[in-house]
Design a protein around this motif. Structure first.
Motif, short mmCIF file in Angstrom:
data_model
loop_
_atom_site.label_atom_id
_atom_site.label_comp_id
_atom_site.label_asym_id
_atom_site.label_seq_id
_atom_site.Cartn_x
_atom_site.Cartn_y
_atom_site.Cartn_z
N ALA A 247 10.54 -1.22 -7.10
CA ALA A 247 11.25 -1.85 -8.22
C ALA A 247 10.41 -2.95 -8.84
CB ALA A 247 12.59 -2.40 -7.74
N GLU A 248 9.76 -3.73 -8.01
CA GLU A 248 8.90 -4.81 -8.52
C GLU A 248 7.71 -4.25 -9.29
OE1 GLU A 248 8.05 -6.90 -4.94
OE2 GLU A 248 9.92 -8.08 -4.98
N ARG A 249 7.25 -3.08 -8.88
CA ARG A 249 6.15 -2.42 -9.60
C ARG A 249 6.64 -1.71 -10.86
NH1 ARG A 249 1.53 -0.95 -6.94
NH2 ARG A 249 1.54 1.07 -8.02
N GLU A 250 7.95 -1.69 -11.07
CA GLU A 250 8.58 -0.98 -12.19
C GLU A 250 8.21 0.51 -12.19
OE1 GLU A 250 7.67 -3.05 -15.82
OE2 GLU A 250 8.90 -4.77 -15.27
N ASP A 251 8.10 1.05 -10.99
CA ASP A 251 7.76 2.47 -10.84
C ASP A 251 9.07 3.27 -10.74
OD1 ASP A 251 6.70 4.94 -10.36
OD2 ASP A 251 5.43 4.32 -8.68
N HIS A 252 9.73 3.40 -11.86
CA HIS A 252 11.05 4.02 -11.87
C HIS A 252 10.99 5.53 -11.64
CE1 HIS A 252 11.21 0.43 -14.65
NE2 HIS A 252 11.97 0.08 -13.64
N VAL A 253 9.91 6.15 -12.04
CA VAL A 253 9.76 7.60 -11.81
C VAL A 253 9.73 7.88 -10.31
CG1 VAL A 253 8.27 9.60 -12.10
CG2 VAL A 253 8.62 8.03 -14.01
N THR A 254 8.92 7.13 -9.58
CA THR A 254 8.85 7.33 -8.13
C THR A 254 10.17 6.97 -7.46
OG1 THR A 254 6.46 6.92 -8.12
CG2 THR A 254 7.62 6.68 -6.03
N MET A 255 10.82 5.91 -7.92
CA MET A 255 12.12 5.55 -7.36
C MET A 255 13.12 6.68 -7.58
SD MET A 255 12.59 1.51 -8.29
CE MET A 255 14.05 1.34 -7.27
N PHE B 164 0.84 -1.20 0.00
CA PHE B 164 0.00 0.00 0.00
C PHE B 164 0.88 1.25 0.00
CE2 PHE B 164 -2.34 3.41 2.05
CZ PHE B 164 -3.60 3.33 1.44
N THR B 165 1.93 1.25 0.82
CA THR B 165 2.83 2.40 0.87
C THR B 165 3.52 2.63 -0.47
OG1 THR B 165 3.23 2.03 3.22
CG2 THR B 165 4.82 3.40 2.04
N ALA B 166 3.97 1.54 -1.10
CA ALA B 166 4.64 1.67 -2.39
C ALA B 166 3.71 2.30 -3.42
CB ALA B 166 5.11 0.30 -2.87
N GLU B 167 2.45 1.90 -3.40
CA GLU B 167 1.49 2.47 -4.35
C GLU B 167 1.21 3.93 -4.02
OE1 GLU B 167 -2.97 1.54 -6.20
OE2 GLU B 167 -2.07 0.17 -4.74
N SER B 168 1.25 4.28 -2.74
CA SER B 168 0.98 5.66 -2.33
C SER B 168 2.14 6.60 -2.66
CB SER B 168 0.71 5.71 -0.82
OG SER B 168 -0.41 4.91 -0.47
N CYS B 169 3.34 6.06 -2.68
CA CYS B 169 4.54 6.90 -2.83
C CYS B 169 4.47 7.79 -4.07
CB CYS B 169 5.78 6.03 -2.90
SG CYS B 169 6.34 5.41 -1.31
N GLY B 170 3.93 7.28 -5.15
CA GLY B 170 3.87 8.05 -6.39
C GLY B 170 2.96 9.26 -6.30
N HIS B 171 2.13 9.33 -5.28
CA HIS B 171 1.18 10.44 -5.13
C HIS B 171 1.59 11.42 -4.03
CE1 HIS B 171 -1.39 8.12 -7.75
NE2 HIS B 171 -1.38 7.11 -6.90
N LEU B 172 2.72 11.16 -3.38
CA LEU B 172 3.14 12.02 -2.28
C LEU B 172 3.77 13.31 -2.80
CD1 LEU B 172 3.61 12.26 0.82
CD2 LEU B 172 5.83 11.16 0.45
N ASP B 173 3.50 14.41 -2.12
CA ASP B 173 4.11 15.69 -2.45
C ASP B 173 5.63 15.51 -2.43
OD1 ASP B 173 5.15 18.26 -2.50
OD2 ASP B 173 3.69 19.09 -1.09
N PRO B 174 6.32 15.70 -3.57
CA PRO B 174 7.76 15.46 -3.61
C PRO B 174 8.55 16.27 -2.60
CG PRO B 174 6.88 15.71 -5.84
CD PRO B 174 5.77 16.08 -4.89
N ARG B 175 8.02 17.42 -2.20
CA ARG B 175 8.73 18.27 -1.25
C ARG B 175 8.72 17.71 0.17
NH1 ARG B 175 5.23 23.44 -2.74
NH2 ARG B 175 3.70 21.80 -2.26
N ARG B 176 7.85 16.72 0.41
CA ARG B 176 7.73 16.14 1.74
C ARG B 176 8.57 14.87 1.90
NH1 ARG B 176 5.01 19.91 4.88
NH2 ARG B 176 3.40 20.90 3.61
N ILE B 177 9.17 14.41 0.81
CA ILE B 177 9.83 13.10 0.82
C ILE B 177 10.98 13.07 1.83
CG2 ILE B 177 11.26 11.52 -0.53
CD1 ILE B 177 9.54 12.26 -2.97
#
Length: 366
Positions: A138-146, A105-118
């Motif tokens: 990485a398993e989700r192939e979410d390279h933009v969020t990574m 759930f956290t991994a899926e949420s990461c892409g929607h988090l305000d980048p300034r809060r990371i």
């Protein structure tokens, strides 16, 4: 590497706005720094004007234990809204709730988090959890969020993450990294053997643009290592690099790497079949004119087969007087006469007369 940086920034902006990259194709005509500023402004517009409801939900989560808030986030809010709420919380409180959530759930949420809060949140998360979230991304192939997160990770976490992700993930994440200054340290943490494996993967899987982008963001010494590792690839895998660069107009990313090669490595590159193609060679000259990379290009020209050098000479002779004058001035500034005069000798008599009549050539000290 401005074109590659611009491409990455456009893709990151498209992801941020939830649109197809083609919808932002107009950004391709802008400098990469301008696209990055546009993305930053989009972040502010999206997250600073959030509905009051998010602040009310965030306030409500402070009244219940972190475990209860996590359950509400998962069952009632969903990944997107939960991330929006997390961005309105104090980092320590957000971290407390995240630690109670399932990693998926956290991994899926990461892409929607305000980048300034990371940064503030990552600093407060348990390292074991950071590693698990990174592997899940990485398993989700979410390279933009990574790419958003990797620059904020501690070295100790990166050492544990790198062995658990593929070479292709390393390349694709590097392409999207938001803090390029951290990429050099990541390359050091990888070590020579892993770096060689990553470059070999770029060759096998056609990830040369990603490798060029990474090379453009690391230190000079690391760039030289990457250039040497690329030149050591089998010719049948290295030749597609030149074809890709020619097709996508990436000479400004490749030529600075070629300039770092030793003489033998340079001859390997010069012998590639793609550099005997008249269309490829004809296309590189305008690119060099546009970028002013004559000092990086001419050493390669020197070791090309004569037929290839004649193609370059012919294309250079067709440049305008203004372009040729700029070339002569650059050659004089960098003392490249030993490299350029043999090229001039291959031109027609008419072209030679025109070149030697240029103002910059006439101004050359005898």
């Amino acid at each position: 590497m401005d074109k590659l940086r611009g491409r990455a920034e456009t893709l990151k902006t498209a992801r941020l706005l939830g649109v197809e990259p083609d919808a932002l194709a107009f950004l391709g005509a802008l400098p990469a720094d301008d696209v990055r500023r546009f993305r930053t402004e989009c972040v502010a517009a999206l997250y600073d004007r959030a509905p009051e409801m998010l602040d009310r939900i965030a306030s409500a989560t402070k009244l219940v234990p972190a475990g209860v808030a996590a359950a509400i986030s998962q069952k009632a809010l969903g990944p997107r809204l939960a991330a929006a709420v997390a961005g309105r919380l104090e980092p320590a409180r957000a971290a407390d709730i995240i630690e109670k959530l399932p990693v998926s759930f956290t991994a899926e949420s990461c892409g929607h988090l305000d980048p300034r809060r990371i940064s503030g949140i990552v600093d407060r998360l348990d390292e074991n959890l950071l590693v698990r979230i990174s592997v899940a991304l990485a398993e989700r192939e979410d390279h933009v969020t990574m790419g958003r997160f990797v620059g904020h990770l501690r070295d100790s976490a990166l050492r544990r993450i790198l062995p658990q992700v593929s070479d292709a993930v390393v390349l694709r994440t590097g392409f999207f990294v938001d803090i390029p200054e951290r990429l050099g340290q990541i390359v050091e943490l990888m070590g020579e053997e892993r770096l060689a494996a990553v470059i070999a993967t770029a060759a096998r899987e056609g990830l040369w643009p990603e490798a060029l982008a990474v090379a453009g963001m690391v230190t000079g010494q690391q760039r030289g290592r990457i250039a040497a590792l690329a030149a050591a690839q089998p010719a049948e895998l290295l030749d597609p690099l030149v074809v890709t660069v020619a097709g996508q107009g990436l000479w400004e990313s490749l030529l600075p790497l070629v300039a770092l090669l030793g003489e033998e490595e340079l001859r390997v590159v010069a012998g590639l079949p793609a550099l005997r193609d008249a269309d490829v060679l004809g296309g590189v000259v305008p690119a060099v004119v546009a970028t002013g990379l004559w000092g990086e290009f001419l050493p390669l020209v020197e070791v090309l087969p004569e037929e290839s050098r004649r193609v370059v000479a012919s294309r250079a002779a067709a440049l305008s007087d203004a372009e040729l004058d700029a070339l002569v001035r650059e050659v004089g500034k960098r003392d490249l006469w030993d490299l350029v005069l043999p090229l001039v000798e291959l031109m027609s008599d008419e072209a030679k007369v025109r070149i030697f009549a240029l103002p910059a050539f006439e101004e050359r000290p005898s």
